[in-house]
Design an enzyme around this catalytic site. Structure first.
Site, PDB file in Angstrom:
ATOM      1  N   ASP A 211       0.825  -1.194   0.000  1.00  0.00           N
ATOM      2  CA  ASP A 211       0.000   0.000   0.000  1.00  0.00           C
ATOM      3  C   ASP A 211       0.867   1.255   0.000  1.00  0.00           C
ATOM      4  OD1 ASP A 211      -2.777   1.186   0.465  1.00  0.00           O
ATOM      5  OD2 ASP A 211      -1.665   2.026   2.158  1.00  0.00           O
ATOM      6  N   GLU A 279       1.659  -0.233  -4.947  1.00  0.00           N
ATOM      7  CA  GLU A 279       0.727   0.814  -5.342  1.00  0.00           C
ATOM      8  C   GLU A 279       1.486   2.135  -5.391  1.00  0.00           C
ATOM      9  OE1 GLU A 279      -3.459   2.672  -3.683  1.00  0.00           O
ATOM     10  OE2 GLU A 279      -1.755   2.472  -2.328  1.00  0.00           O
TER      11      GLU A 279
END
Length: 558
Positions: A211, A279
């Protein structure tokens, strides 16, 4: 519906992830088995046969770790714990074993750039300036007038700095105030984080979705300059959010981040066959994707928000993808058209209830060079849920309402049974409502319809597995002609031509005479190749086999 996995060409070997299709599961909204209105790990286990029937290669589990749930699991208070609402570590171990038994790899979210403010590390760090973890987070003194150290903004609104009266200092939080940023300039932090990752590797996971991976390191404590033009892109870059008013030169995407990624890759290489997908959210996200995956010693894959916005005309799509190809070198992209942070694809790309468009977008995604993340419900054509302010739970939606309604609309529960209570998701009132409009898209109804999007998804993914050129081949883009996106994929002497008609009317284009349609392609591939002409219906799809060299190829580039 299942497929003979012996035909699958992409799951063999340590590089199974190249060209893999990864099914993203948002556990809170997948299936509730204990009647508390929240999905759980047992719900994932119960639906593994369904997931395998899609002919995907892996699953990605959004956070299930111990958390106060201020950001629904992306605020981790114990990296090694399963939050009781989702189950236990034993449940997770059973999930991994059951997935592997079905030929599915298991990847999990890792939120490394920040923790919850309830994490034991932060609780110790904030007590004083001289405790053993005092420098594990990013602390800074105020300016002489008491203002925050820099003008940096948090994605969820307001200053990225929060005053703490225990230390009489500010701490950095790029997201919620309850999500303090770790200090990756501290070697003990890096070692601790790598230890948390190793914990899950030892439990048998096959990879990690990282993330906000470009947020792990910060730069000099200098003010970010203003942005001249606000162009919506990465989440938070919107006219209603001050975060979008700055060029983020110092608060993320720093060169020092590469050293951490190389340490992480060294760890993963100790476990052959494991992978990572990062990401990336940045103004130059394509460049960061390339940089973060090149050289074979950083991330295996990365994805960005470039295809997660509203724009989807073929010229824009071709430019984005061709730019990535020109820059990525030996790196590897991962593409997605939807996830838990953005408006549902069917709504965002104007395809609600439009089967032909949804098939076109699916094939567009699955014919690109790279791996693919497919968000739960996309195989159903699930639409964005319209929620009232009172129904919102997402802190971003609550903060920025009504200009931005947050992420709850794409996180509503999976509809499993059209006529069951709560769509078959739960026997209790769910944490987010099940819209009536989603009942008609339910799995049981689509499984009974041979022409449904669900069955089309299964069919195309099964077909893709038999085509090495689509899984791992090179790619070349041809000019967009009359709203038709044209590309070719090549691999070990095999060459496929792909044409995708984004127009709402038929198209007829010149094409190589030696192009031959694939008899084994599913019915959704409905274009006709004949005597040097390609005919496509509105939103039509065409795939042909063609020799590597063809003297009439020039017609394909007209």
């Amino acid at each position: 519906m299942t497929t003979d996995t012996s035909q699958y060409l992409g799951r063999q070997g340590a590089d199974w992830w190249r060209g893999a299709v990864i099914y993203q599961i948002y556990p809170r909204s997948f299936l509730d088995t204990n009647g508390d209105g929240i999905g759980d790990l047992q719900g994932v286990i119960d639906k593994l046969d369904y997931i395998a029937s899609l002919n995907v290669d892996a699953i990605w589990l959004s956070p299930f770790f111990t958390s106060p749930m201020k950001d629904f699991g992306y605020d981790v208070s114990d990296y090694r714990g399963v939050d009781p609402m989702f189950g236990t570590l034993a449940d997770f171990d059973r999930l991994v074993e059951a997935a592997h038994a079905r030929g599915l790899k298991v990847t999990i979210d890792q939120v490394l750039s920040h923790t919850s403010d309830q994490h034991a590390w932060f609780q110790e760090s904030r007590q004083s300036r001289d405790n053993p973890r005092a420098d594990w987070y990013v602390w800074a003194d105020p300016r002489p007038d008491g203002a925050p150290p820099t003008n940096w903004q948090a994605i969820f609104g307001g200053s990225a700095w929060q005053w703490d009266t225990r230390r009489c200092q500010y701490y950095l939080h790029n997201f919620l105030v309850e999500q303090p940023d770790l200090n990756f300039r501290h070697p003990e932090v890096v070692e601790a984080i790598l230890g948390e990752v190793r914990f899950w590797l030892e439990r048998g996971v096959d990879g990690f979705r990282l993330d906000a991976v470009n947020f792990c390191t910060h730069g000099e404590l200098k003010d970010n300059p203003p942005r001249e033009e606000i162009v919506e892109g990465f989440i938070g870059v919107r006219p209603d959010n001050p975060y979008g008013y700055q060029l983020h030169l110092y608060d993320k995407t720093q060169p020092e981040n590469l050293a951490f990624l190389e340490r992480l890759r060294t760890l993963l290489d100790e476990y052959p066959g494991t992978t990572s997908v990062g990401e990336v959210g940045d103004d130059d996200s394509l460049g960061v994707m390339a940089e973060y995956t090149q050289g074979g010693n950083r991330l295996h894959m990365a994805y960005s928000f470039d295809l997660l916005g509203d724009r989807h005309d073929p010229a824009f799509l071709r430019e984005t993808l061709a730019t990535m190809e020109a820059r990525i070198g030996d790196g590897w992209p991962c593409w997605a058209l939807g996830n838990h942070d953005v408006t549902r694809l069917a709504t965002r790309w104007d395809a609600e209830g439009h089967a032909a468009k949804l098939r076109l977008y699916l094939v567009f995604l699955l014919t690109q060079r790279g791996s693919v993340c497919l968000y739960q419900g996309e195989e159903l054509g699930q639409t964005e849920a319209e929620l009232t302010f009172e129904q919102l739970v997402d802190p971003a939606g609550i903060t920025f309402w009504p200009a931005y309604k947050g992420r709850d609309g794409c996180r509503t529960p999976m509809p499993w049974q059209a006529d069951a209570r709560q769509g078959g998701f739960s026997r209790a009132t769910p944490w987010l409502p099940v819209p009536d409009a989603h009942r008609g898209l339910a799995v049981d109804r689509q499984e009974a319809d041979s022409d449904s999007l669900l069955n089309a998804t299964r069919a195309f993914l099964a077909f893709r597995r038999t085509q090495p050129a689509l899984v791992k081949g090179e790619i070349r883009y041809h000019p967009v002609r009359d709203e038709v996106l044209c590309l070719e994929r090549t691999h070990q002497g095999s060459r496929l031509l792909v044409a995708l008609n984004f127009a709402d009317e038929p198209r007829e284009l010149p094409a190589p005479r030696q192009a031959q349609g694939l008899e084994e392609a599913p019915a959704m591939v409905n274009g006709a190749w004949q005597d040097g002409t390609l005919t496509l219906p509105a939103y039509g799809i065409a795939i042909a086999r063609c020799p590597q060299s063809d003297e009439e190829d020039a017609q394909w580039d007209v």
